[in-house]
Write a protein that holds these residues in place. Structure first.
Motif, PDB file in Angstrom:
ATOM      1  N   ASP A 179      35.482  92.307  10.606  1.00 50.50           N
ATOM      2  CA  ASP A 179      35.751  91.864  11.819  1.00 50.50           C
ATOM      3  C   ASP A 179      34.716  90.919  12.659  1.00 50.50           C
ATOM      4  OD1 ASP A 179      38.023  91.577  13.905  1.00 50.50           O
ATOM      5  OD2 ASP A 179      36.788  92.801  15.097  1.00 50.50           O
ATOM      6  N   LEU A 180      33.503  91.660  12.490  1.00 50.89           N
ATOM      7  CA  LEU A 180      32.436  90.858  12.804  1.00 50.89           C
ATOM      8  C   LEU A 180      32.220  89.702  12.337  1.00 50.89           C
ATOM      9  CD1 LEU A 180      30.014  94.113  13.716  1.00 50.89           C
ATOM     10  CD2 LEU A 180      31.111  92.604  15.303  1.00 50.89           C
ATOM     11  N   LEU A 181      32.206  89.513  10.974  1.00 47.21           N
ATOM     12  CA  LEU A 181      31.953  88.419  10.205  1.00 47.21           C
ATOM     13  C   LEU A 181      33.032  87.362  10.489  1.00 47.21           C
ATOM     14  CD1 LEU A 181      31.220  90.030   6.756  1.00 47.21           C
ATOM     15  CD2 LEU A 181      29.523  89.053   8.272  1.00 47.21           C
ATOM     16  N   ASN A 182      34.050  87.784  10.897  1.00 48.15           N
ATOM     17  CA  ASN A 182      35.345  86.844  11.147  1.00 48.15           C
ATOM     18  C   ASN A 182      35.495  85.820   9.920  1.00 48.15           C
ATOM     19  OD1 ASN A 182      37.441  85.643  12.609  1.00 48.15           O
ATOM     20  ND2 ASN A 182      35.859  84.369  13.500  1.00 48.15           N
ATOM     21  N   GLU A 183      35.464  86.571   8.945  1.00 51.63           N
ATOM     22  CA  GLU A 183      35.537  85.859   7.460  1.00 51.63           C
ATOM     23  C   GLU A 183      36.796  86.274   6.614  1.00 51.63           C
ATOM     24  OE1 GLU A 183      32.140  85.266   5.119  1.00 51.63           O
ATOM     25  OE2 GLU A 183      30.924  84.645   6.933  1.00 51.63           O
ATOM     26  N   ASP A 184      37.504  85.464   5.855  1.00 49.87           N
ATOM     27  CA  ASP A 184      38.253  85.963   4.811  1.00 49.87           C
ATOM     28  C   ASP A 184      37.686  86.165   3.707  1.00 49.87           C
ATOM     29  OD1 ASP A 184      38.192  83.741   3.555  1.00 49.87           O
ATOM     30  OD2 ASP A 184      40.263  82.943   4.338  1.00 49.87           O
ATOM     31  N   GLU A 185      38.167  86.633   2.561  1.00 53.28           N
ATOM     32  CA  GLU A 185      37.586  87.043   1.198  1.00 53.28           C
ATOM     33  C   GLU A 185      36.973  85.660   0.514  1.00 53.28           C
ATOM     34  OE1 GLU A 185      41.587  87.030  -1.560  1.00 53.28           O
ATOM     35  OE2 GLU A 185      40.674  88.667  -1.196  1.00 53.28           O
ATOM     36  N   ASN A 186      37.205  84.411   1.240  1.00 52.79           N
ATOM     37  CA  ASN A 186      36.819  83.383   0.456  1.00 52.79           C
ATOM     38  C   ASN A 186      35.831  82.709   1.466  1.00 52.79           C
ATOM     39  OD1 ASN A 186      38.749  83.132  -1.730  1.00 52.79           O
ATOM     40  ND2 ASN A 186      40.307  82.512  -0.133  1.00 52.79           N
ATOM     41  N   GLY A 187      35.294  83.562   2.477  1.00 52.37           N
ATOM     42  CA  GLY A 187      34.405  82.799   3.411  1.00 52.37           C
ATOM     43  C   GLY A 187      34.834  81.981   4.251  1.00 52.37           C
ATOM     44  N   GLN A 188      36.112  81.870   4.437  1.00 54.75           N
ATOM     45  CA  GLN A 188      36.509  80.923   5.592  1.00 54.75           C
ATOM     46  C   GLN A 188      36.808  81.652   6.776  1.00 54.75           C
ATOM     47  OE1 GLN A 188      36.818  77.681   4.842  1.00 54.75           O
ATOM     48  NE2 GLN A 188      36.139  78.162   3.155  1.00 54.75           N
ATOM     49  N   THR A 189      36.791  80.933   7.893  1.00 59.90           N
ATOM     50  CA  THR A 189      36.618  81.570   9.276  1.00 59.90           C
ATOM     51  C   THR A 189      38.251  82.271   9.393  1.00 59.90           C
ATOM     52  OG1 THR A 189      34.916  80.253  10.239  1.00 59.90           O
ATOM     53  CG2 THR A 189      36.393  81.210  11.706  1.00 59.90           C
ATOM     54  N   ARG A 190      38.461  83.258   9.846  1.00 57.80           N
ATOM     55  CA  ARG A 190      39.645  83.778  10.161  1.00 57.80           C
ATOM     56  C   ARG A 190      40.335  83.352  11.680  1.00 57.80           C
ATOM     57  NH1 ARG A 190      40.071  90.000   8.645  1.00 57.80           N
ATOM     58  NH2 ARG A 190      38.669  90.149  10.529  1.00 57.80           N
ATOM     59  N   ASP A 191      39.409  83.268  12.468  1.00 57.55           N
ATOM     60  CA  ASP A 191      39.830  83.328  13.976  1.00 57.55           C
ATOM     61  C   ASP A 191      38.911  82.155  14.534  1.00 57.55           C
ATOM     62  OD1 ASP A 191      40.699  83.123  16.581  1.00 57.55           O
ATOM     63  OD2 ASP A 191      40.903  85.311  16.939  1.00 57.55           O
ATOM     64  N   PRO A 192      39.226  80.892  14.559  1.00 57.59           N
ATOM     65  CA  PRO A 192      38.430  79.914  14.946  1.00 57.59           C
ATOM     66  C   PRO A 192      38.043  80.136  16.577  1.00 57.59           C
ATOM     67  CG  PRO A 192      39.875  78.912  13.892  1.00 57.59           C
ATOM     68  CD  PRO A 192      40.522  80.320  13.966  1.00 57.59           C
ATOM     69  N   SER A 193      38.868  80.874  17.391  1.00 58.25           N
ATOM     70  CA  SER A 193      38.669  81.088  18.570  1.00 58.25           C
ATOM     71  C   SER A 193      37.628  81.932  19.116  1.00 58.25           C
ATOM     72  CB  SER A 193      39.953  81.379  19.296  1.00 58.25           C
ATOM     73  OG  SER A 193      40.179  82.789  19.087  1.00 58.25           O
ATOM     74  N   ARG A 194      37.060  82.833  18.226  1.00 57.32           N
ATOM     75  CA  ARG A 194      35.854  83.566  18.595  1.00 57.32           C
ATOM     76  C   ARG A 194      34.909  83.358  17.445  1.00 57.32           C
ATOM     77  NH1 ARG A 194      35.966  88.392  15.591  1.00 57.32           N
ATOM     78  NH2 ARG A 194      37.546  88.877  14.353  1.00 57.32           N
ATOM     79  N   PRO A 195      33.624  83.799  18.046  1.00 56.98           N
ATOM     80  CA  PRO A 195      32.278  83.802  17.097  1.00 56.98           C
ATOM     81  C   PRO A 195      32.310  84.526  16.008  1.00 56.98           C
ATOM     82  CG  PRO A 195      31.899  85.030  19.100  1.00 56.98           C
ATOM     83  CD  PRO A 195      33.368  84.540  19.156  1.00 56.98           C
ATOM     84  N   SER A 196      31.650  84.123  15.152  1.00 59.93           N
ATOM     85  CA  SER A 196      31.514  84.945  13.804  1.00 59.93           C
ATOM     86  C   SER A 196      29.989  85.490  13.969  1.00 59.93           C
ATOM     87  CB  SER A 196      31.478  83.981  12.112  1.00 59.93           C
ATOM     88  OG  SER A 196      32.742  83.530  12.361  1.00 59.93           O
ATOM     89  N   VAL A 197      29.741  86.732  13.832  1.00 56.54           N
ATOM     90  CA  VAL A 197      28.550  87.491  14.038  1.00 56.54           C
ATOM     91  C   VAL A 197      27.764  87.049  12.819  1.00 56.54           C
ATOM     92  CG1 VAL A 197      27.246  89.638  14.132  1.00 56.54           C
ATOM     93  CG2 VAL A 197      29.120  89.214  15.609  1.00 56.54           C
ATOM     94  N   ALA A 198      26.387  86.956  12.946  1.00 58.28           N
ATOM     95  CA  ALA A 198      25.606  86.637  11.579  1.00 58.28           C
ATOM     96  C   ALA A 198      25.645  87.776  10.743  1.00 58.28           C
ATOM     97  CB  ALA A 198      24.076  86.324  12.009  1.00 58.28           C
ATOM     98  N   ARG A 199      25.727  87.473   9.288  1.00 57.37           N
ATOM     99  CA  ARG A 199      25.702  88.584   8.391  1.00 57.37           C
ATOM    100  C   ARG A 199      24.712  89.471   8.480  1.00 57.37           C
ATOM    101  NH1 ARG A 199      27.326  84.549   3.434  1.00 57.37           N
ATOM    102  NH2 ARG A 199      29.391  83.878   3.942  1.00 57.37           N
TER     103      ARG A 199
END
Length: 316
Positions: A179-199
């Motif tokens: 959820d913090l990464l905000n990525e799916d299994e292919n590395g694509q952003t799941r929810d563009p409306s919120r930030p993706s925390v650094a890995r």
């Protein structure tokens, strides 16, 4: 344990052959690249090696090739080197392993600062949802006389409760990680409306029983020192399981060295000068006073465990 792509890569590596002029070990060639399962979801596999028994002997004799001496001559030399701790010839043989293990095991593993290591980077890649969970029979109470050991196994129902907690915590932490990464299994952003925390930050949420991978290259002598400590019955069960798997590889790679290691290191005991004097006194039938030789209570107990025949004559 492996994806279909990884399995195909391993099969391709094992199917390929390259011509070489260097000395090889047929038994090692047979198992090269093949994973040895450890702890259900972990493994150890040899991916490269240099030398072996012949390399140790060559280094000791500083010869040009394999030579004309017999196997019995090589065995005697290796046993002499091991017995007298002439370590440098063993350092000329090198093994490279690919390991998959829980992070809490690698923390013990990497304390042996005598190898070259490269670990999977959770700053660069997303860790897989793979965790180590102990078998119910391996879940035990804290030892009362060993601060870093286990005592008796828990009853089955209590062990299951512990497992339920471990599985629930691991699953919840990983869900939060993703959820913090905000990525799916292919590395694509799941929810563009919120930030993706650094890995490199999101990973701090993960428990130490998550699996990691690393390559580990070490010379034979330092490997034997690692195995003497980590294959010992006093070592934690989880890292001991890996050490046992590596011992199987060493036996194939350098069987004469493995035999000498077993006889002179793994199954041997080390006696201090005072302990040796006490043992000699006991064998001569004279009165024994371990404390007078400067032995501590713990040393006296250890000596009694090594030589139960004289234990009744030792006072703690």
């Amino acid at each position: 344990m492996f994806s279909s792509e990884q399995k195909s890569a391993i099969e391709a590596a094992r199917a390929g052959w390259a011509q070489t002029r260097r000395l090889v070990v047929p038994a090692m060639e047979d198992v090269l690249y093949a994973p040895v399962p450890v702890l259900e979801t972990g493994f150890v596999r040899a991916v490269d090696y240099m030398g072996g028994d012949s390399g140790v002997v060559q280094g000791a004799r500083v010869s040009y090739g394999k030579g004309t001496r017999s196997t019995s001559d090589d065995r005697g030399l290796i046993r002499y080197l091991m017995r007298h701790r002439h370590t440098s010839p063993f350092e000329l043989a090198v093994l490279k392993l690919h390991v998959r293990a829980p992070i809490f095991v690698t923390r013990q593993w990497f304390r042996h600062r005598t190898a070259s290591i490269n670990e999977y980077s959770a700053r660069y890649s997303v860790l897989e949802k793979e965790f180590y969970f102990p078998r119910p029979e391996d879940i035990a109470t804290q030892s009362t006389n060993n601060k870093q050991g286990r005592a008796d196994s828990l009853p089955p129902e209590q062990a299951q409760q512990v497992l339920d907690i471990l599985r629930d915590d691991a699953s919840r932490c990983y869900d939060h990680y993703v959820d913090l990464l905000n990525e799916d299994e292919n590395g694509q952003t799941r929810d563009p409306s919120r930030p993706s925390v650094a890995r490199e930050l999101a990973r701090m949420n993960l428990p130490v029983n998550i699996m990691t991978q690393f390559y580990w290259q070490i010379n034979l002598w330092n490997l034997l020192h690692f195995l003497r400590l980590r294959a010992d019955s006093h070592a934690q069960y989880e890292i001991r399981a890996y050490a046992d798997a590596i011992l199987g590889l060493v036996e194939k790679w350098a069987p004469l060295t493995f035999e000498a290691f077993t006889d002179y290191m793994r199954d041997a005991v080390l006696l201090s000068g005072p302990a040796l004097r006490v043992l000699r006194t006991a064998m001569s039938g004279e009165p024994v006073d371990p404390a007078a030789q400067g032995l501590s209570k713990r040393e006296i107990r250890e000596l009694a465990e090594m030589f139960p025949e004289i234990a009744p004559r030792l006072t703690v």
